[in-house]
Design a protein around this motif. Structure first.
Motif, mmCIF file in Angstrom:
data_model
loop_
_atom_site.group_PDB
_atom_site.id
_atom_site.type_symbol
_atom_site.label_atom_id
_atom_site.label_comp_id
_atom_site.label_asym_id
_atom_site.label_seq_id
_atom_site.Cartn_x
_atom_site.Cartn_y
_atom_site.Cartn_z
ATOM 1 N N GLY A 198 0.635 -1.387 -0.129
ATOM 2 C CA GLY A 198 0.457 -0.144 -0.232
ATOM 3 C C GLY A 198 0.566 0.563 -0.350
ATOM 4 N N ARG A 199 1.985 1.191 -0.352
ATOM 5 C CA ARG A 199 2.909 2.296 -0.124
ATOM 6 C C ARG A 199 3.211 3.130 -1.494
ATOM 7 N N PRO A 200 3.112 4.371 -1.637
ATOM 8 C CA PRO A 200 3.715 5.046 -2.600
ATOM 9 C C PRO A 200 4.811 4.611 -3.740
ATOM 10 N N LEU A 201 4.355 4.653 -4.707
ATOM 11 C CA LEU A 201 5.541 5.048 -5.772
ATOM 12 C C LEU A 201 5.035 5.810 -6.699
ATOM 13 N N VAL A 202 5.853 6.611 -7.312
ATOM 14 C CA VAL A 202 5.563 8.062 -7.756
ATOM 15 C C VAL A 202 6.617 7.909 -9.249
ATOM 16 N N VAL A 203 6.581 7.831 -10.368
ATOM 17 C CA VAL A 203 7.809 7.213 -11.097
ATOM 18 C C VAL A 203 7.157 8.382 -12.880
ATOM 19 N N THR A 204 8.319 8.740 -12.958
ATOM 20 C CA THR A 204 8.559 10.108 -13.831
ATOM 21 C C THR A 204 8.089 9.640 -15.462
ATOM 22 N N ALA A 205 7.219 10.470 -15.678
ATOM 23 C CA ALA A 205 8.008 10.109 -17.537
ATOM 24 C C ALA A 205 7.520 11.481 -17.522
ATOM 25 N N GLY A 206 6.504 11.297 -19.047
ATOM 26 C CA GLY A 206 7.093 12.664 -19.900
ATOM 27 C C GLY A 206 5.161 12.514 -20.715
ATOM 28 N N THR A 207 5.063 14.366 -21.281
ATOM 29 C CA THR A 207 3.878 14.812 -21.906
ATOM 30 C C THR A 207 4.723 14.394 -23.622
ATOM 31 N N GLY A 208 5.692 14.732 -23.307
ATOM 32 C CA GLY A 208 5.873 14.561 -24.588
ATOM 33 C C GLY A 208 5.875 13.614 -26.259
ATOM 34 N N VAL A 209 5.414 12.366 -25.013
ATOM 35 C CA VAL A 209 5.248 11.151 -26.341
ATOM 36 C C VAL A 209 3.222 11.691 -26.068
ATOM 37 N N LEU A 210 2.671 12.499 -25.921
ATOM 38 C CA LEU A 210 1.616 12.350 -26.425
ATOM 39 C C LEU A 210 1.419 13.065 -27.696
ATOM 40 N N GLY A 211 2.558 14.570 -27.812
ATOM 41 C CA GLY A 211 2.259 14.618 -28.779
ATOM 42 C C GLY A 211 3.197 13.847 -29.934
ATOM 43 N N MET A 212 3.556 12.945 -29.680
ATOM 44 C CA MET A 212 4.021 11.594 -30.754
ATOM 45 C C MET A 212 3.090 11.184 -31.217
ATOM 46 N N LEU A 213 1.951 10.704 -29.978
ATOM 47 C CA LEU A 213 0.596 10.193 -30.517
ATOM 48 C C LEU A 213 -0.623 10.993 -31.161
ATOM 49 N N HIS A 214 -0.574 12.322 -30.249
ATOM 50 C CA HIS A 214 -1.502 12.925 -31.043
ATOM 51 C C HIS A 214 -1.133 14.448 -30.734
ATOM 52 N N PRO A 215 -0.445 14.941 -32.214
ATOM 53 C CA PRO A 215 0.564 16.184 -32.653
ATOM 54 C C PRO A 215 -0.672 16.929 -32.711
ATOM 55 N N GLY A 216 -0.230 18.146 -32.275
ATOM 56 C CA GLY A 216 -1.378 19.022 -31.691
ATOM 57 C C GLY A 216 -2.401 19.036 -30.858
ATOM 58 N N ARG A 217 -2.588 18.089 -30.436
ATOM 59 C CA ARG A 217 -3.893 17.610 -29.432
ATOM 60 C C ARG A 217 -3.205 18.482 -28.257
ATOM 61 N N VAL A 218 -4.673 18.762 -27.452
ATOM 62 C CA VAL A 218 -3.976 19.212 -26.137
ATOM 63 C C VAL A 218 -3.900 18.172 -25.028
ATOM 64 N N GLY A 219 -2.496 17.317 -24.643
ATOM 65 C CA GLY A 219 -3.281 15.684 -23.969
ATOM 66 C C GLY A 219 -3.625 16.431 -22.655
ATOM 67 N N THR A 220 -4.247 15.332 -21.740
ATOM 68 C CA THR A 220 -4.815 15.507 -20.442
ATOM 69 C C THR A 220 -3.953 14.364 -19.561
ATOM 70 N N GLU A 221 -4.218 13.932 -18.686
ATOM 71 C CA GLU A 221 -4.246 13.071 -17.169
ATOM 72 C C GLU A 221 -5.098 11.829 -18.036
ATOM 73 N N ALA A 222 -6.134 11.858 -18.472
ATOM 74 C CA ALA A 222 -6.863 10.725 -19.236
ATOM 75 C C ALA A 222 -6.504 10.107 -20.422
ATOM 76 N N ASP A 223 -5.197 10.773 -21.424
ATOM 77 C CA ASP A 223 -4.116 10.206 -22.642
ATOM 78 C C ASP A 223 -3.746 8.843 -21.794
ATOM 79 N N ALA A 224 -3.787 7.819 -22.307
ATOM 80 C CA ALA A 224 -2.742 6.967 -22.457
ATOM 81 C C ALA A 224 -2.018 7.186 -22.541
ATOM 82 N N SER A 225 -0.227 6.386 -22.391
ATOM 83 C CA SER A 225 0.739 6.170 -23.305
ATOM 84 C C SER A 225 0.624 5.250 -24.090
ATOM 85 N N ASP A 226 1.783 4.792 -24.986
ATOM 86 C CA ASP A 226 1.767 3.858 -25.852
ATOM 87 C C ASP A 226 2.707 2.934 -25.735
ATOM 88 N N PRO A 227 2.807 1.892 -25.357
ATOM 89 C CA PRO A 227 4.569 0.853 -24.762
ATOM 90 C C PRO A 227 5.352 1.027 -25.663
#
Length: 298
Positions: A102-131
């Motif tokens: 039940g302990r917290p684990l916070v892992v760093t990622a990047g918003t830039g991948v959302l620009g690769m997946l959906h160029p020009g669209r405002v990325g949100t926290e609801a957007d899943a990345s692509d493995p």
């Protein structure tokens, strides 16, 4: 709580150490060198010697603490796929050590991948990345641990995390402008970069650790999208160089590997993060921070 922190002596990690200490937490920081260990000790942190490839050391650090922030990454863009795989394996080691706790684990990622997946669209926290995209596998691995008794969350940072001591993309743009004698942007320069000040990012890491929900993505975004032409114009003005447009096919030759990143149109929102965690960025935005002598001291 006692917090295990990877990347603890880096540009972002060192700010996280100070933020955690100010909030009354203890910090066990991963250090791969004597210099890094000394820097952590000077900030009042304890030291775990090792590196990101040593999964046994990572697991030991996680087991010894009440929470984990994984802010480390090997910034070797010549071997980026290998660096991303090391990141994924690090997440698996940390998650395994925390499973069922039940302990917290916070892992760093990047918003830039959302620009690769959906160029020009405002990325949100609801957007899943692509493995299949860079660092996407580590993000997916992190969220999977939420179903195994870990309060695991992903904190996506924008392409520019700025502030004193910045060694990221913006200083590389400045170095390129000095070398090429022009401050360039691509096309009309209307493609946008989100940004955040390192001290605001550090605050968000602490909030995600303390209050974040498992299986959640957070966005450390203060500036939703700064046009790259405006970034180039500030750099040009400070260096007394012209800001010029390049064609897309010229970008790689001018910027090197930075051409890919500087061509992204990857605006991102942090509205859900602000609502859920009460995060309120208060430090200067990218253009105001960049337009200071400190960024151009060489």
């Amino acid at each position: 709580m006692r917090v295990f922190l990877t990347g603890a002596s880096g540009f972002i990690g060192s700010a996280v150490v100070k933020e955690l200490k100010r909030a009354g937490h203890q910090v066990l920081g991963l250090a791969r060198s004597d210099a890094a260990a000394g820097a952590l000790q000077s900030m009042g942190a304890q030291v775990q010697r090792g590196d990101l490839a040593d999964t046994e050391v990572l697991a030991a650090g996680a087991r010894a603490c009440e929470g984990v922030i994984h802010a480390g990454f090997i910034h070797d863009f010549a071997n980026y796929a290998a660096a991303c795989e090391t990141d994924r394996l690090a997440v698996e080691a940390l998650g395994t050590a925390l499973a069922g706790s039940g302990r917290p684990l916070v892992v760093t990622a990047g918003t830039g991948v959302l620009g690769m997946l959906h160029p020009g669209r405002v990325g949100t926290e609801a957007d899943a990345s692509d493995p299949a995209v860079p660092r996407g596998a580590a993000e997916a691995a992190t969220l999977a641990w939420a179903a195994q008794g870990v309060r695991a969350s992903v904190l996506r940072l924008p392409p520019s995390v700025h502030g004193d001591g910045d060694k990221g993309f913006v200083p590389q743009l400045i170095a390129t402008a000095r070398e090429k004698r022009v401050s360039a942007y691509i096309g009309e320069g209307q493609n946008r970069w989100p940004a955040v000040h390192r001290l605001d990012a550090a605050c968000l890491f602490r909030l995600a650790l303390e209050k974040g929900d498992g299986g959640t993505r957070y966005h450390g975004v203060a500036d939703e999208g700064v046009p790259t032409r405006e970034i180039a114009e500030v750099i040009g003005a400070r260096l007394e160089l012209p800001a010029v447009s390049l064609q897309a096919e010229e970008a790689a030759g001018h910027f090197g590997f930075m051409g890919l990143f500087f061509s992204l149109d990857c605006p991102a929102s942090s509205a859900l993060t602000r609502e859920q965690l009460g995060w309120r960025p208060k430090h200067p935005g990218l253009l105001a921070d960049l337009d200071r002598p400190a960024y151009f001291a060489a």
